[in-house]
Design a protein around this motif. Structure first.
Motif, PDB file in Angstrom:
ATOM      1  N   GLN A 258       0.821  -1.211   0.000  1.00 38.37           N
ATOM      2  CA  GLN A 258       0.000   0.000   0.000  1.00 38.37           C
ATOM      3  C   GLN A 258       0.855   1.261   0.000  1.00 38.37           C
ATOM      4  O   GLN A 258       0.534   2.250  -0.655  1.00 38.37           O
ATOM      5  CB  GLN A 258      -0.941  -0.021   1.210  1.00 38.37           C
ATOM      6  N   GLN A 259       1.969   1.200   0.720  1.00 41.35           N
ATOM      7  CA  GLN A 259       2.862   2.360   0.722  1.00 41.35           C
ATOM      8  C   GLN A 259       3.509   2.552  -0.639  1.00 41.35           C
ATOM      9  O   GLN A 259       3.725   3.691  -1.087  1.00 41.35           O
ATOM     10  CB  GLN A 259       3.934   2.212   1.795  1.00 41.35           C
ATOM     11  N   ALA A 260       3.822   1.450  -1.317  1.00 44.06           N
ATOM     12  CA  ALA A 260       4.391   1.550  -2.664  1.00 44.06           C
ATOM     13  C   ALA A 260       3.414   2.247  -3.605  1.00 44.06           C
ATOM     14  O   ALA A 260       3.809   3.084  -4.431  1.00 44.06           O
ATOM     15  CB  ALA A 260       4.748   0.162  -3.187  1.00 44.06           C
ATOM     16  N   ILE A 261       2.133   1.912  -3.487  1.00 42.78           N
ATOM     17  CA  ILE A 261       1.107   2.566  -4.310  1.00 42.78           C
ATOM     18  C   ILE A 261       0.994   4.042  -3.936  1.00 42.78           C
ATOM     19  O   ILE A 261       0.916   4.919  -4.801  1.00 42.78           O
ATOM     20  CB  ILE A 261      -0.248   1.857  -4.140  1.00 42.78           C
ATOM     21  N   ALA A 262       0.981   4.321  -2.630  1.00 44.22           N
ATOM     22  CA  ALA A 262       0.857   5.707  -2.171  1.00 44.22           C
ATOM     23  C   ALA A 262       2.021   6.569  -2.633  1.00 44.22           C
ATOM     24  O   ALA A 262       1.856   7.767  -2.916  1.00 44.22           O
ATOM     25  CB  ALA A 262       0.753   5.737  -0.646  1.00 44.22           C
ATOM     26  N   ASN A 263       3.205   5.973  -2.742  1.00 43.70           N
ATOM     27  CA  ASN A 263       4.403   6.723  -3.128  1.00 43.70           C
ATOM     28  C   ASN A 263       4.516   6.958  -4.625  1.00 43.70           C
ATOM     29  O   ASN A 263       5.316   7.789  -5.067  1.00 43.70           O
ATOM     30  CB  ASN A 263       5.660   5.995  -2.650  1.00 43.70           C
ATOM     31  N   PHE A 264       3.741   6.223  -5.418  1.00 41.68           N
ATOM     32  CA  PHE A 264       3.868   6.318  -6.870  1.00 41.68           C
ATOM     33  C   PHE A 264       3.296   7.644  -7.376  1.00 41.68           C
ATOM     34  O   PHE A 264       2.146   7.982  -7.104  1.00 41.68           O
ATOM     35  CB  PHE A 264       3.139   5.156  -7.549  1.00 41.68           C
ATOM     36  N   ARG A 265       4.096   8.375  -8.109  1.00 42.43           N
ATOM     37  CA  ARG A 265       3.686   9.666  -8.643  1.00 42.43           C
ATOM     38  C   ARG A 265       4.227   9.857 -10.052  1.00 42.43           C
ATOM     39  O   ARG A 265       5.256   9.284 -10.415  1.00 42.43           O
ATOM     40  CB  ARG A 265       4.187  10.809  -7.746  1.00 42.43           C
ATOM     41  N   VAL A 266       3.537  10.674 -10.811  1.00 47.45           N
ATOM     42  CA  VAL A 266       4.008  11.111 -12.123  1.00 47.45           C
ATOM     43  C   VAL A 266       3.987  12.633 -12.118  1.00 47.45           C
ATOM     44  O   VAL A 266       2.944  13.244 -11.839  1.00 47.45           O
ATOM     45  CB  VAL A 266       3.117  10.562 -13.256  1.00 47.45           C
ATOM     46  N   ASN A 267       5.133  13.232 -12.369  1.00 43.23           N
ATOM     47  CA  ASN A 267       5.267  14.702 -12.345  1.00 43.23           C
ATOM     48  C   ASN A 267       4.740  15.293 -11.030  1.00 43.23           C
ATOM     49  O   ASN A 267       4.087  16.334 -11.003  1.00 43.23           O
ATOM     50  CB  ASN A 267       4.531  15.325 -13.534  1.00 43.23           C
ATOM     51  N   GLY A 268       5.006  14.563  -9.948  1.00 46.47           N
ATOM     52  CA  GLY A 268       4.617  15.038  -8.639  1.00 46.47           C
ATOM     53  C   GLY A 268       3.181  14.768  -8.253  1.00 46.47           C
ATOM     54  O   GLY A 268       2.765  15.073  -7.133  1.00 46.47           O
ATOM     55  N   GLU A 269       2.384  14.196  -9.161  1.00 46.36           N
ATOM     56  CA  GLU A 269       0.966  13.939  -8.909  1.00 46.36           C
ATOM     57  C   GLU A 269       0.758  12.502  -8.464  1.00 46.36           C
ATOM     58  O   GLU A 269       1.287  11.561  -9.064  1.00 46.36           O
ATOM     59  CB  GLU A 269       0.151  14.177 -10.182  1.00 46.36           C
ATOM     60  N   LYS A 270      -0.023  12.334  -7.395  1.00 42.91           N
ATOM     61  CA  LYS A 270      -0.396  10.985  -6.962  1.00 42.91           C
ATOM     62  C   LYS A 270      -1.473  10.447  -7.896  1.00 42.91           C
ATOM     63  O   LYS A 270      -2.496  11.084  -8.134  1.00 42.91           O
ATOM     64  CB  LYS A 270      -0.922  11.010  -5.524  1.00 42.91           C
ATOM     65  N   LEU A 271      -1.262   9.228  -8.439  1.00 39.94           N
ATOM     66  CA  LEU A 271      -2.187   8.666  -9.409  1.00 39.94           C
ATOM     67  C   LEU A 271      -3.209   7.729  -8.802  1.00 39.94           C
ATOM     68  O   LEU A 271      -4.321   7.590  -9.317  1.00 39.94           O
ATOM     69  CB  LEU A 271      -1.416   7.936 -10.520  1.00 39.94           C
ATOM     70  N   PHE A 272      -2.845   7.043  -7.710  1.00 42.41           N
ATOM     71  CA  PHE A 272      -3.749   6.076  -7.098  1.00 42.41           C
ATOM     72  C   PHE A 272      -3.711   6.249  -5.575  1.00 42.41           C
ATOM     73  O   PHE A 272      -2.674   6.571  -5.002  1.00 42.41           O
ATOM     74  CB  PHE A 272      -3.347   4.638  -7.448  1.00 42.41           C
ATOM     75  N   VAL A 273      -4.842   5.995  -4.954  1.00 40.88           N
ATOM     76  CA  VAL A 273      -4.956   6.077  -3.490  1.00 40.88           C
ATOM     77  C   VAL A 273      -5.168   4.677  -2.952  1.00 40.88           C
ATOM     78  O   VAL A 273      -6.167   4.017  -3.273  1.00 40.88           O
ATOM     79  CB  VAL A 273      -6.153   6.961  -3.085  1.00 40.88           C
ATOM     80  N   PRO A 274      -4.245   4.162  -2.138  1.00 37.40           N
ATOM     81  CA  PRO A 274      -4.427   2.817  -1.574  1.00 37.40           C
ATOM     82  C   PRO A 274      -5.571   2.806  -0.575  1.00 37.40           C
ATOM     83  O   PRO A 274      -5.749   3.749   0.196  1.00 37.40           O
ATOM     84  CB  PRO A 274      -3.085   2.536  -0.875  1.00 37.40           C
ATOM     85  N   ASN A 275      -6.381   1.738  -0.597  1.00 34.25           N
ATOM     86  CA  ASN A 275      -7.507   1.671   0.347  1.00 34.25           C
ATOM     87  C   ASN A 275      -7.800   0.247   0.809  1.00 34.25           C
ATOM     88  O   ASN A 275      -8.937  -0.099   1.097  1.00 34.25           O
ATOM     89  CB  ASN A 275      -8.773   2.290  -0.274  1.00 34.25           C
ATOM     90  N   ALA A 276      -6.745  -0.581   0.893  1.00 39.33           N
ATOM     91  CA  ALA A 276      -6.931  -1.944   1.405  1.00 39.33           C
ATOM     92  C   ALA A 276      -7.342  -1.882   2.860  1.00 39.33           C
ATOM     93  O   ALA A 276      -6.868  -1.042   3.622  1.00 39.33           O
ATOM     94  CB  ALA A 276      -5.654  -2.757   1.249  1.00 39.33           C
ATOM     95  N   LYS A 277      -8.217  -2.789   3.252  1.00 43.63           N
ATOM     96  CA  LYS A 277      -8.716  -2.839   4.633  1.00 43.63           C
ATOM     97  C   LYS A 277      -8.068  -4.003   5.353  1.00 43.63           C
ATOM     98  O   LYS A 277      -7.966  -5.081   4.804  1.00 43.63           O
ATOM     99  CB  LYS A 277     -10.234  -2.967   4.640  1.00 43.63           C
TER     100      LYS A 277
END
Length: 277
Positions: A258-277
């Motif tokens: 989930q942190q890997a997803i949260a850290n992923f950015r393109v041109n400084g923009e976050k593309l996906f928000v992790p929401n695993a429960k």
């Protein structure tokens, strides 16, 4: 919900699993799995970023078949994938209910936006209500480019036209054009035809050939775009690599994944928000 609102929601909805993921060692036939996923996870660059982290941690490689959600589900039903990562909740739930998957887990979300030419012939710039925007596009018969490929994005788009009370497919070949291709190719077509299209925000942010296209409609809560991950059932297909597939799912929904997803950015923009429960 404007983009700023989406970012606030993004921050609020990052729900990370408790504890650090510890993977069992991989060996023999379990040294790779096949995952059927969407073009948006590939075209955005997300998978190229996070999958090497998983492979380094576990020794299990992930071979990705990136197609539309409908085709990905058909591949999984046929036993041609061990894991499914897609974004059309009704289809995902049906896949599990019909016994093809062992259960679905939330992974992440982003949202859809309508992009279009900067001269905006339908005058939809700044609108939030997506169905009203589509109705205006249809009313002036402005060019709208659809993926037309039974992907999760295409399924969402068809549902929105239905909510708007418009039979867009009846106009196919006129103002409504269908590419039968992935999101990147469809965005290229929209740019070339000076038309509108529905795209997930992640692919849009990673897309290089924006030409005169701009985000014109965003923020409607009906166009949030959740992704789910499913292990294909070994009861349906005995050859499914259930142990390795489950190891991947556990990592993807763990703190590390989930942190890997949260850290992923393109041109400084976050593309996906992790929401695993």
């Amino acid at each position: 919900m404007k983009l700023s609102g989406f970012r606030v929601l993004a921050a609020a909805m990052i729900v990370l699993a408790t504890g650090i993921f510890t993977a069992p060692p991989a060996s023999g036939a379990e040294d790779y799995i096949t995952m059927a996923s969407t073009t948006s996870t590939r075209d955005s660059g997300l998978l190229d970023t996070i999958l090497p982290m998983f492979e380094e941690k576990t020794g299990i490689a992930v071979r990705v078949v990136a197609v539309g959600t409908g085709q990905a589900i058909r591949l999984a039903k046929n036993g041609d994938a061990d894991v499914l990562l897609v974004h059309h909740r009704p289809s995902e739930d049906a896949f599990v209910a019909d016994g093809y998957g062992t259960g679905r887990r939330d992974v992440m979300f982003n949202d859809f936006v309508i992009v279009g030419p900067k001269d905006d012939p339908a005058r939809i710039r700044g609108m939030v209500e997506v169905t009203r925007a589509l109705a205006k596009i249809a009313d002036v018969k402005a060019t709208f480019v659809s993926r037309g490929d039974d992907s999760g994005t295409h399924k969402k788009e068809r549902g929105l036209w239905k909510l708007a009370g418009i039979d867009a497919t009846g106009a196919s070949g006129g103002w409504y054009r269908e590419t039968g291709s992935g999101m990147g190719a469809t965005l290229n077509a929209a740019a070339a035809m000076n038309g509108y299209t529905l795209t997930d925000r992640g692919t849009w942010l990673a897309f290089n050939n924006k030409a005169d296209l701009k985000i014109l409609v965003e923020g409607d809560e009906r166009i949030l775009n959740p992704y789910g991950v499913i292990l294909v059932s070994q009861k349906r297909h005995a050859h499914i690599k259930a142990a390795a597939g489950q190891t991947f799912i556990d990592w993807l929904t763990s703190t590390d994944g989930q942190q890997a997803i949260a850290n992923f950015r393109v041109n400084g923009e976050k593309l996906f928000v992790p929401n695993a429960k």
